[in-house]
Design an enzyme around this catalytic site. Structure first.
Site, PDB file in Angstrom:
ATOM      1  N   ARG A 120      -4.484 -24.499   8.375  1.00 26.79           N
ATOM      2  CA  ARG A 120      -3.030 -24.613   8.150  1.00 26.79           C
ATOM      3  C   ARG A 120      -2.626 -24.312   6.709  1.00 26.79           C
ATOM      4  NH1 ARG A 120      -3.726 -29.381  11.066  1.00 26.79           N
ATOM      5  NH2 ARG A 120      -3.439 -29.080  13.311  1.00 26.79           N
ATOM      6  N   LYS A 142       5.971 -12.938   2.222  1.00 33.06           N
ATOM      7  CA  LYS A 142       5.915 -12.430   3.595  1.00 33.06           C
ATOM      8  C   LYS A 142       4.490 -11.974   3.886  1.00 33.06           C
ATOM      9  CE  LYS A 142      10.608 -10.741   4.393  1.00 33.06           C
ATOM     10  NZ  LYS A 142      11.353  -9.552   4.803  1.00 33.06           N
ATOM     11  N   GLU A 184      10.573   2.135  -4.203  1.00 30.73           N
ATOM     12  CA  GLU A 184      11.018   0.739  -4.290  1.00 30.73           C
ATOM     13  C   GLU A 184      11.440   0.405  -5.723  1.00 30.73           C
ATOM     14  OE1 GLU A 184      11.236  -0.969  -1.453  1.00 30.73           O
ATOM     15  OE2 GLU A 184       9.769  -0.039  -0.108  1.00 30.73           O
ATOM     16  N   LYS A 228      12.313  -8.565  -8.061  1.00 33.71           N
ATOM     17  CA  LYS A 228      11.912  -9.130  -6.762  1.00 33.71           C
ATOM     18  C   LYS A 228      11.763 -10.640  -6.879  1.00 33.71           C
ATOM     19  CE  LYS A 228       9.929  -9.016  -2.473  1.00 33.71           C
ATOM     20  NZ  LYS A 228       9.124  -8.327  -1.485  1.00 33.71           N
ATOM     21  N   GLU A 238      14.998 -15.205   3.477  1.00 36.25           N
ATOM     22  CA  GLU A 238      15.832 -14.106   3.910  1.00 36.25           C
ATOM     23  C   GLU A 238      17.044 -14.542   4.716  1.00 36.25           C
ATOM     24  OE1 GLU A 238      13.642 -10.998   5.925  1.00 36.25           O
ATOM     25  OE2 GLU A 238      14.692  -9.568   4.691  1.00 36.25           O
ATOM     26  N   ARG A 242      18.463 -11.897  -0.198  1.00 32.90           N
ATOM     27  CA  ARG A 242      17.245 -11.098  -0.014  1.00 32.90           C
ATOM     28  C   ARG A 242      17.519  -9.830   0.797  1.00 32.90           C
ATOM     29  NH1 ARG A 242      11.253 -13.865   0.665  1.00 32.90           N
ATOM     30  NH2 ARG A 242      10.065 -11.937   0.881  1.00 32.90           N
ATOM     31  N   ASN A 246      16.920  -4.588   1.362  1.00 36.52           N
ATOM     32  CA  ASN A 246      16.906  -3.589   2.432  1.00 36.52           C
ATOM     33  C   ASN A 246      17.665  -2.319   2.076  1.00 36.52           C
ATOM     34  OD1 ASN A 246      15.319  -5.038   4.185  1.00 36.52           O
ATOM     35  ND2 ASN A 246      17.063  -6.203   4.978  1.00 36.52           N
ATOM     36  N   HIS A 249      16.691   0.976   3.451  1.00 37.45           N
ATOM     37  CA  HIS A 249      15.771   0.703   4.554  1.00 37.45           C
ATOM     38  C   HIS A 249      16.408   0.835   5.931  1.00 37.45           C
ATOM     39  CE1 HIS A 249      13.213  -0.578   1.300  1.00 37.45           C
ATOM     40  NE2 HIS A 249      12.237  -0.913   2.119  1.00 37.45           N
ATOM     41  N   HIS A 253      14.175   3.069   7.946  1.00 35.52           N
ATOM     42  CA  HIS A 253      13.441   2.624   9.133  1.00 35.52           C
ATOM     43  C   HIS A 253      13.690   3.537  10.328  1.00 35.52           C
ATOM     44  CE1 HIS A 253      12.701  -1.768   7.746  1.00 35.52           C
ATOM     45  NE2 HIS A 253      11.643  -1.013   7.550  1.00 35.52           N
ATOM     46  N   HIS A 266       6.363   5.282   3.967  1.00 34.58           N
ATOM     47  CA  HIS A 266       7.471   4.333   3.908  1.00 34.58           C
ATOM     48  C   HIS A 266       8.394   4.651   2.728  1.00 34.58           C
ATOM     49  CE1 HIS A 266       9.695   0.600   4.110  1.00 34.58           C
ATOM     50  NE2 HIS A 266       9.341   0.310   2.880  1.00 34.58           N
TER      51      HIS A 266
HETATM   52  N1  LIG Z   1       4.791  -8.525   2.541  1.00 33.01           N
HETATM   53  C1  LIG Z   1       5.798  -7.772   2.121  1.00 33.01           C
HETATM   54  O1  LIG Z   1       6.789  -8.271   1.612  1.00 33.01           O
HETATM   55  C2  LIG Z   1       5.709  -6.290   2.286  1.00 33.01           C
HETATM   56  C3  LIG Z   1       6.637  -5.454   1.633  1.00 33.01           C
HETATM   57  C4  LIG Z   1       6.486  -4.100   1.764  1.00 33.01           C
HETATM   58  C5  LIG Z   1       5.472  -3.572   2.518  1.00 33.01           C
HETATM   59  N2  LIG Z   1       4.595  -4.398   3.141  1.00 33.01           N
HETATM   60  C6  LIG Z   1       3.483  -3.872   3.932  1.00 33.01           C
HETATM   61  O2  LIG Z   1       2.604  -3.202   3.043  1.00 33.01           O
HETATM   62  C7  LIG Z   1       1.916  -2.184   3.771  1.00 33.01           C
HETATM   63  C8  LIG Z   1       1.907  -0.931   2.958  1.00 33.01           C
HETATM   64  O3  LIG Z   1       1.255  -1.221   1.735  1.00 33.01           O
HETATM   65  P1  LIG Z   1       0.776  -0.080   0.750  1.00 33.01           P
HETATM   66  O4  LIG Z   1       1.851   0.894   0.582  1.00 33.01           O
HETATM   67  O5  LIG Z   1       0.235  -0.796  -0.439  1.00 33.01           O
HETATM   68  O6  LIG Z   1      -0.354   0.678   1.587  1.00 33.01           O
HETATM   69  P2  LIG Z   1      -1.905   0.367   1.857  1.00 33.01           P
HETATM   70  O7  LIG Z   1      -2.228  -1.037   1.636  1.00 33.01           O
HETATM   71  O8  LIG Z   1      -2.210   0.930   3.182  1.00 33.01           O
HETATM   72  O9  LIG Z   1      -2.625   1.241   0.725  1.00 33.01           O
HETATM   73  C9  LIG Z   1      -2.437   2.635   0.735  1.00 33.01           C
HETATM   74  C10 LIG Z   1      -3.753   3.373   0.593  1.00 33.01           C
HETATM   75  O10 LIG Z   1      -4.179   3.348  -0.761  1.00 33.01           O
HETATM   76  C11 LIG Z   1      -5.525   2.931  -0.884  1.00 33.01           C
HETATM   77  N3  LIG Z   1      -5.600   2.234  -2.164  1.00 33.01           N
HETATM   78  C12 LIG Z   1      -5.003   1.085  -2.474  1.00 33.01           C
HETATM   79  N4  LIG Z   1      -5.155   0.821  -3.769  1.00 33.01           N
HETATM   80  C13 LIG Z   1      -5.866   1.816  -4.300  1.00 33.01           C
HETATM   81  C14 LIG Z   1      -6.324   2.100  -5.605  1.00 33.01           C
HETATM   82  N5  LIG Z   1      -6.010   1.329  -6.644  1.00 33.01           N
HETATM   83  N6  LIG Z   1      -7.067   3.202  -5.782  1.00 33.01           N
HETATM   84  C15 LIG Z   1      -7.347   4.028  -4.734  1.00 33.01           C
HETATM   85  N7  LIG Z   1      -6.905   3.822  -3.490  1.00 33.01           N
HETATM   86  C16 LIG Z   1      -6.175   2.711  -3.284  1.00 33.01           C
HETATM   87  C17 LIG Z   1      -5.749   2.093   0.333  1.00 33.01           C
HETATM   88  O11 LIG Z   1      -7.114   2.078   0.701  1.00 33.01           O
HETATM   89  C18 LIG Z   1      -4.892   2.777   1.377  1.00 33.01           C
HETATM   90  O12 LIG Z   1      -5.614   3.814   1.965  1.00 33.01           O
HETATM   91  C19 LIG Z   1       2.610  -2.053   5.112  1.00 33.01           C
HETATM   92  O13 LIG Z   1       1.799  -2.635   6.107  1.00 33.01           O
HETATM   93  C20 LIG Z   1       3.889  -2.855   4.942  1.00 33.01           C
HETATM   94  O14 LIG Z   1       4.308  -3.467   6.160  1.00 33.01           O
HETATM   95  C21 LIG Z   1       4.709  -5.741   3.033  1.00 33.01           C
HETATM   96 ZN   LIG Z   2      10.167  -1.052   1.596  1.00 33.32          ZN
END
Ligand SMILES: NC(=O)c1ccc[n+]([C@@H]2O[C@H](COP(=O)([O-])OP(=O)(O)OC[C@H]3O[C@@H](n4cnc5c(N)ncnc54)[C@H](O)[C@@H]3O)[C@@H](O)[C@H]2O)c1
Ligand SMILES: [Zn+2]
Ligand SMILES: NC(=O)c1ccc[n+]([C@@H]2O[C@H](COP(=O)([O-])OP(=O)(O)OC[C@H]3O[C@@H](n4cnc5c(N)ncnc54)[C@H](O)[C@@H]3O)[C@@H](O)[C@H]2O)c1
Ligand SMILES: [Zn+2]
Lengths: 364, 364
Positions: A120, A142, A184, A228, A238, A242, A246, A249, A253, A266
Site C-alpha cells: 500500500r 500521476k 512541453e 509544473k 486535477e 491543473r 492540457n 493536448h 490527443h 506525443h
Molecule cells: N505521469 C505523468 O504525469 C506523465 C506525463 C506525461 C507523460 N507520461 C507518460 O510518459 C510516457 C512517455 O515518456 P517518455 O517520453 O519519457 O518516453 P519513454 O519513457 O518511452 O522514453 C523514450 C525512449 O528514450 C529512451 N531513453 C530514455 N532516456 C534515455 C537516455 N537518457 N539516453 C538514451 N535513451 C534514453 C528510452 O529507452 C525510450 O526508448 C508515456 O507513457 C506517457 O503516458 C506521464
Molecule cells: Zn503531454
C-alpha cells in the site's frame, strides 16, 4: 536549492544539477531513505547510467537490487507491473524500502504505480532520463499503466519522495525524444512562464541538446519544473488549475488517436495541438496574431512539426474530439492562450472555429 | 444519524439501519453519485441481495451494471482485478462513476482496489455483507489483493464515499463467519469501548445471529463501527494509534501462518491471539486476571475457540512470530490490554513470557 512541490506532508524536492546522478546516495539519505532499494529501469538506460546510480547507492550502504524491464510504451501494462511485484517479493521490500525509477516516463509511470501499491505504498524516487520525464512525467504524482481499452486507464496518484534531475543524461537521448520534450517546455512558456518563453526565444538554436549552453539548459529545466511544481502544488488531483497543462493536448490527443500513436510522437502531436489552439484563440480574439506566430516560430526552431501531414482525415480528428467530449459528457474543452504566460479554459469554441483551425493546420 | 469517518475532504458516512439495502439509491444520491454504477459481488451474495440493490439503483435512474466474481479468498488476486477492469472498460466507467462492493471483505478489498486505480480513482461505496466486513474491512480505506508471496501485499489506501450496513443481511451469513466477525467486535470492546464489552457480556447468548435482539445487534454494530471510525480518523495510514487494531493479531497471524490459513478462520485465530495477548498482559502485570477471564468467557460464549488444537507445533508459531519480527527489523510487537477499554503497544515481551502464554493456550 531544490524546487519544492508543496503538498503538506507529501511535499518533495526536485534537484536539478549536473552529476546529481552520482549523488543519488546522499540525496536518498537526505530524505530519510535507508535499507533496501530497487532500481527499475530498461536495458538501454541502465547500460548508460545504471552503474553510476548503483555504485552511488552501494557505497553509502544501501542494499541495492535491480529490475530491468523491456523498453517501450507497449510494455507499459499490468503484466510488466507484475514483474516489478515479483522483484519486490523476492527482495522482500519493506514499507521503508525505496523504489527508484531510472528512465523516461514509461519507466517512471510503472515504477511509481508499483511503489504506490506494494504494501500500500513504499518510498519512491524519480530519476527521469528523458526531457519529457524531467519536466513533466516525473513531477506531480500521476502513475499508472495502459489498458487494452486506452492509455493510462489504470493508475494511482502517488507522489515521489524526490526527483533527481541530471541534465547530462540528455546527451544520449535520441534527438526526436529531445524535441518531443521541448514541446512541453514551450507549453509552460505559453501558459505560465513568460521568462521561459523569452529564454527559449533568445536561443539561436533549439533543435538539439548540444546547441544549448549548460547554464541555459539548466535554466530551461528549472523554469519548466518550477511551473509544473507550482501548478501541481495548487491542484494535486486535477480538479482545477491543473487542467491548464492540457494546453495543446485536446487536438494533440485527437491527432495521436487518429494516427494510432504511430506517426507522431506525443510531443509532436502536442506541438500541432498548440498551433491549432493558438489559432482558435486568435480567431476568438483571445490572443494576438503576433504571439501566435512567435509560438509557431519557437516550435519550428525546435524542428517540431508545424503542419499536419496532408493525408490526414480531418473528419476523423473531429470524431476523436467528440469521443473525448462524450466521455466528459459536455462540450469539447480547450485551454487557450490569452497572452504569453497566461491561458484559460473554455468549452465554448464553435465547431466551425475548430474546423478552420484544423484546415489551417494542414494547408498553409 | 450516520457515523462519520472524519478525514477532511475524504470524510464519509457509515449508515447502519435495517432495510438500508433498499435505500441504496437515495444514499448514493445523497453523496452526489450519478450516472454509471458497477456492482461488484459474488454469486452467493448476489443471489441473496443483488436484486434489491440493483432495483434500488435502477429505479432512481442509475445506469447499473454488474461484475460477479468467483467466491473465495483464493481469488483475491491481480487476475481477478483484471476482470473488474474489463468491466470498467466495457461499460466505460468515468471519473464520477461509482463502484459498489456488495459482499464480504474479499469483495470489498478487491472492488476498492479497482475503484482506487481505475482512472486513478473513481467513486467507491461499500455494502458489507459479513459481520467482519461491516465492523472492520469496509471501514478505513485499506484495499488490495494477495500476492503469491503473502497476503495483502498489493493494495492502496482508498476511502469509500459511504458505507451502507443493513444488519438483516447477516441472517444468511454462515454461522462460522458470523462468529469470526464477533472476534473483532470483542477486540473493540477490549481495546477501546467498555460499553461495548458490557453490552456483549449482558447478552445471554452470542453464538448466533438469531439470538440477538435487533436493537442490541444494531448497538453492537454501532459501537464497533464507531470505534474503528474513531481510530481510523486519528491515523489514516497506520503510523500510530491504528496499531491498536492489531490486538490479538500478532499471535493470531502466526497461528494462521502455521496452519496455512486452513484450519482456523481469521476470527478464530484472532480469538486465540487475544487470549494469548491477555495472558501475556496478566503475566507482565498490565492486566487483571479477572478481566482476562471475562474476555475468555465472552469468547467462549460466541463459541469461538479458547484453546489451540493440541497437535500444533509451538516452535513453528514462535518461528512465524520471528519472521514477522525480521520484517519490521525489531522485536515482536504486541498490543496488550491494560484494562477493559484500553490497550497499549510494547515490543518488550520476554520470550519466556510468550512461551508461557502459548503453553497455556494449548494445555489449560
Ligand atoms: N505521469 C505523468 O504525469 C506523465 C506525463 C506525461 C507523460 N507520461 C507518460 O510518459 C510516457 C512517455 O515518456 P517518455 O517520453 O519519457 O518516453 P519513454 O519513457 O518511452 O522514453 C523514450 C525512449 O528514450 C529512451 N531513453 C530514455 N532516456 C534515455 C537516455 N537518457 N539516453 C538514451 N535513451 C534514453 C528510452 O529507452 C525510450 O526508448 C508515456 O507513457 C506517457 O503516458 C506521464
Ligand atoms: Zn503531454
Ligand atoms: N480492508 C481491511 O481493512 C480488512 C480488514 C479485515 C479483513 N480484510 C480482508 O477481508 C477478507 C475476509 O473478509 P470476510 O471475513 O468478510 O470473508 P469473505 O468476504 O470471504 O466472506 C465470507 C464468506 O461468506 C459469504 N457471504 C458473505 N456475505 C454473506 C451473506 N450475507 N450471506 C451469505 N453468505 C455470505 C461469502 O460468499 C464468503 O464465502 C480477507 O481477505 C481479509 O484480508 C480486510
Ligand atoms: Zn482482523
Amino acid at each position: 536549492m531544490p524546487i519544492i512541490v508543496s503538498l503538506d506532508e507529501r511535499s518533495y524536492p526536485i534537484y536539478i544539477s549536473p552529476q546529481s546522478l552520482h549523488r543519488t546516495g546522499e540525496l536518498l539519505i537526505d530524505i530519510g531513505g535507508k535499507g533496501k532499494v530497487l532500481i527499475v529501469s530498461n536495458p538501454v538506460i541502465f547500460r548508460h547510467y545504471g552503474e553510476i546510480v548503483f555504485t552511488a547507492l552501494i557505497t553509502l550502504g544501501f542494499e541495492v537490487q535491480t529490475c530491468i524491464l523491456p523498453a517501450g510504451e507497449r510494455y507499459k501494462n499490468l503484466k510488466t507491473i507484475e514483474r516489478i511485484y515479483q522483484h519486490c517479493a523476492q527482495y522482500r521490500l519493506e514499507r521503508r524500502s525505496t523504489i527508484i525509477a531510472l528512465g523516461g516516463g514509461v519507466i517512471g509511470d510503472m515504477a511509481g504505480f508499483a511503489a504506490a501499491t506494494w504494501l500500500r505504498g513504499i518510498n519512491f524516487v524519480q530519476i527521469p532520463t528523458t526531457l519529457l520525464a524531467m519536466v513533466d512525467a516525473a513531477i506531480g504524482g500521476k502513475t499508472g499503466v495502459n489498458h487494452a481499452q486506452g492509455k493510462n486507464l489504470i493508475g494511482a496518484f502517488y507522489q515521489p519522495k524526490a526527483v533527481v534531475i541530471d541534465p547530462n543524461v540528455l546527451q544520449t537521448l535520441p534527438v526526436r525524444e529531445y524535441r518531443s520534450g521541448m514541446a512541453e517546455v514551450i507549453k509552460y512558456g505559453v501558459i505560465w512562464e513568460p521568462e521561459l518563453f523569452n529564454l527559449l526565444e533568445s536561443q539561436p538554436q533549439l533543435s538539439q541538446y548540444r546547441y544549448l549552453a549548460t547554464q541555459d539548459l539548466e535554466k530551461i529545466l528549472y523554469f519548466s519544473c518550477q511551473t509544473k511544481a507550482t501548478i501541481v502544488s495548487q491542484d494535486e488531483r486535477e480538479g482545477g488549475i491543473r487542467a491548464l497543462l492540457n494546453y495543446g493536448h485536446t487536438i494533440g490527443h485527437a491527432i495521436e488517436t487518429v494516427t494510432q500513436y504511430r506517426y507522431y510522437t506525443h510531443g509532436e502531436a502536442v506541438a500541432l495541438g498548440m498551433i491549432a489552439a493558438g489559432d482558435i484563440a486568435v480567431q476568438l480574439g483571445w490572443w494576438s496574431k503576433d504571439e501566435q506566430s512567435r509560438q509557431k516560430q519557437l516550435i519550428a526552431n525546435v524542428k517540431l512539426p508545424i503542419q499536419l501531414k496532408p493525408d490526414i482525415d480531418l473528419e476523423a480528428i473531429k470524431l476523436a474530439l467528440n469521443w473525448d467530449k462524450k466521455v466528459v459528457q459536455g462540450a469539447v474543452r480547450f485551454i487557450l492562450p490569452k497572452k504569453i504566460g497566461q491561458a484559460a479554459m473554455t468549452d465554448q469554441v464553435p465547431p466551425d472555429v475548430i474546423h478552420q483551425a484544423l484546415i489551417c493546420l494542414i494547408a498553409q
